[in-house]
Scaffold this motif. Sequence first.
Motif, PDB file in Angstrom:
ATOM      1  N   MET A 202       0.874  -1.169   0.000  1.00  0.00           N
ATOM      2  CA  MET A 202       0.000   0.000   0.000  1.00  0.00           C
ATOM      3  C   MET A 202       0.911   1.218   0.000  1.00  0.00           C
ATOM      4  O   MET A 202       1.753   1.372   0.901  1.00  0.00           O
ATOM      5  N   LEU A 203       0.787   2.059  -1.029  1.00  0.00           N
ATOM      6  CA  LEU A 203       1.678   3.221  -1.156  1.00  0.00           C
ATOM      7  C   LEU A 203       0.933   4.465  -0.677  1.00  0.00           C
ATOM      8  O   LEU A 203      -0.022   4.916  -1.313  1.00  0.00           O
ATOM      9  N   LEU A 204       1.393   4.993   0.466  1.00  0.00           N
ATOM     10  CA  LEU A 204       0.680   6.079   1.152  1.00  0.00           C
ATOM     11  C   LEU A 204       1.318   7.419   0.851  1.00  0.00           C
ATOM     12  O   LEU A 204       2.534   7.539   0.763  1.00  0.00           O
ATOM     13  N   ARG A 205       0.482   8.463   0.776  1.00  0.00           N
ATOM     14  CA  ARG A 205       0.996   9.816   0.544  1.00  0.00           C
ATOM     15  C   ARG A 205      -0.018  10.814   1.079  1.00  0.00           C
ATOM     16  O   ARG A 205      -1.206  10.518   1.194  1.00  0.00           O
ATOM     17  N   GLY A 206       0.444  12.001   1.387  1.00  0.00           N
ATOM     18  CA  GLY A 206      -0.456  13.062   1.860  1.00  0.00           C
ATOM     19  C   GLY A 206      -0.928  12.769   3.285  1.00  0.00           C
ATOM     20  O   GLY A 206      -0.168  12.287   4.122  1.00  0.00           O
ATOM     21  N   ARG A 207      -2.200  13.044   3.562  1.00  0.00           N
ATOM     22  CA  ARG A 207      -2.731  12.883   4.920  1.00  0.00           C
ATOM     23  C   ARG A 207      -2.673  11.418   5.381  1.00  0.00           C
ATOM     24  O   ARG A 207      -2.781  11.136   6.573  1.00  0.00           O
ATOM     25  N   ALA A 208      -2.548  10.499   4.431  1.00  0.00           N
ATOM     26  CA  ALA A 208      -2.476   9.078   4.803  1.00  0.00           C
ATOM     27  C   ALA A 208      -1.195   8.771   5.579  1.00  0.00           C
ATOM     28  O   ALA A 208      -1.083   7.719   6.204  1.00  0.00           O
ATOM     29  N   LEU A 209      -0.221   9.681   5.559  1.00  0.00           N
ATOM     30  CA  LEU A 209       1.050   9.429   6.257  1.00  0.00           C
ATOM     31  C   LEU A 209       1.132  10.134   7.603  1.00  0.00           C
ATOM     32  O   LEU A 209       2.197  10.150   8.222  1.00  0.00           O
ATOM     33  N   VAL A 210       0.034  10.753   8.006  1.00  0.00           N
ATOM     34  CA  VAL A 210       0.054  11.449   9.303  1.00  0.00           C
ATOM     35  C   VAL A 210      -1.211  11.105  10.100  1.00  0.00           C
ATOM     36  O   VAL A 210      -2.237  10.745   9.526  1.00  0.00           O
ATOM     37  N   GLY A 211      -1.095  11.219  11.413  1.00  0.00           N
ATOM     38  CA  GLY A 211      -2.248  11.145  12.314  1.00  0.00           C
ATOM     39  C   GLY A 211      -3.162   9.957  12.066  1.00  0.00           C
ATOM     40  O   GLY A 211      -2.709   8.807  11.980  1.00  0.00           O
TER      41      GLY A 211
END
Length: 514
Positions: A202-211
């Motif tokens: 699963m390649l995460l970027r943006g808000r998906a990498l925080v909180g």
Amino acid sequence: MNGAQSLVQTLVNCGVEICFANPGTSEMHLVASLDSVKGLRPVLCLFEGVATAAADGYGRVAGKPAATLLHLGPGLANGLANLHNARRAASPIVNVVGDHATYHLQYDALLTSDIAGFARPVSSWIHESKSARLAAGDAARAVQAARAAPGGIATLILSADAAWNEAERAAAPLPDIGPSRVSADTIEAIAKLIANGKQTAMLLRGRALVGDGLEAAGCIHAKTGVRLLCDTFAPHAEMGAGRVPVERIPYFGEQVAAFLAGTEQMVMVGSTPPVSFFAYPNKPSWCVPDGCELIYLAQPHQDGVAALQDLAGAIDAPRETATRAALQLPDLPKGLLNSLSVAQVIARLTPDHAIYADESNTASLPLMMTLARARPHTHLPLAGGSIGQGLPLAVGAALAAPDRKVVCPHGDGGAAYTMQALWTMAREKLDVTIVIYANRSYAILNYELFRVGVTTVGDNARTMLDLHNPEMNWTQIANGLGVEASRATTAEEFAAQYESAMKQRGPRLIEAMI
Ligand SMILES: Cc1ncc(C[n+]2csc(CCOP(=O)(O)OP(=O)(O)O)c2C)c(N)n1
């Protein structure tokens, strides 16, 4: 109220709190309105590339736009490289660019240029505001465009007469064009897919990498074992001890291919498929393994956080994950100062919740490896590959989060592009510790020379990659721009200087002679 005042008041009404500026004659009414209108903090930057990268750093940390104030086409053009980086980071920014008075343009005076033409490649929204009465509404639309998911660069070009002519009133904020929700059908389809037993990443970027986004990804991992990945230069990530661990994709294409080998399906969350940074003869550009299926859970404009949470619910994932990065601080090194010992000192001594505005370039590998198990932190790398971003990025980050330590590990070559940022740090008393990796080289290009297939390297080529003769003296440069600085030649010296920088507030530069 004149047009400039109505514009600035509208920015304030729309929640814009800060303006990174380098003005000229065509922006004088805007400058004057920074006193008559309250609520917009002006920050002078001595080069527009500093202003635009500072707005990027601010946008990434604050999650809302800063304004820039730029002087006609040339001012904007000076800021373009770092607007390129900001566009890659999907940072929200409102550029306000002054232009000549509408009736003056016909004479083609010296500073006349195609401002919209300069703005086009980096902007998601451009408007030429030629009437004082419409300037406020245009400003509200600019903020709305910058805030539109996932974040964009809005460029508002304001004619000088639109600034000084009479306006009626400021405008109110427009509704946010927030991220759109991913459909239940998509969630259901991907819930089935990740249970099919295939090797999934699963390649995460943006808000998906925080909180909450990162937490939901962690829960999905706990249930299914999917690999959680992020891009080499994911613009904004929360990492370190206690956080859900995410594997960072390596830099070179063949390393990426090896890293992803065996992946049968890849789920994109606000990201796009990995490709190699550059093309090289006889090496792949496309790094996704043959036959690997690409699936989009959320596109960049969609709500990746809600999509991850919905997916976690659909697969009955646990509400918490126990898989967390452990705190494993390295011992303080002794003797040789190199990129590894610098990284060990930084990891050991940096306090919780620091922000790294990172342009460490060839020194980044040991830094990333040690920071993965260091105290929790936020990582902001060079998002668009255009060097000379780190120092001003730190300016923006420090203004967005004045209570957090900002650390700026930086190559000496890239730092030379926007060294004027040091002056703004001193003037604004920003709590930034800069570490300059003084290798006196464009070191990465020495690798690249051979990777692209050059076999004979002459003296002229060598001088293009070498920064001796003369050597930049970073302690003197920093002192000259108002920043306290010191030079470290051993690991012990570096540790002592870094420790004292962590204990004090305000800007501080350490020239690490690696
Ligand atoms: C705007 C821009 N100009 C040129 C380059 C090409 N470039 C990439 S890395 C680099 C040198 C970086 O040197 P430094 O910051 O000292 O880091 P090092 O490679 O020594 O670790 C250059 C010139 C670039 N990426 N962006």
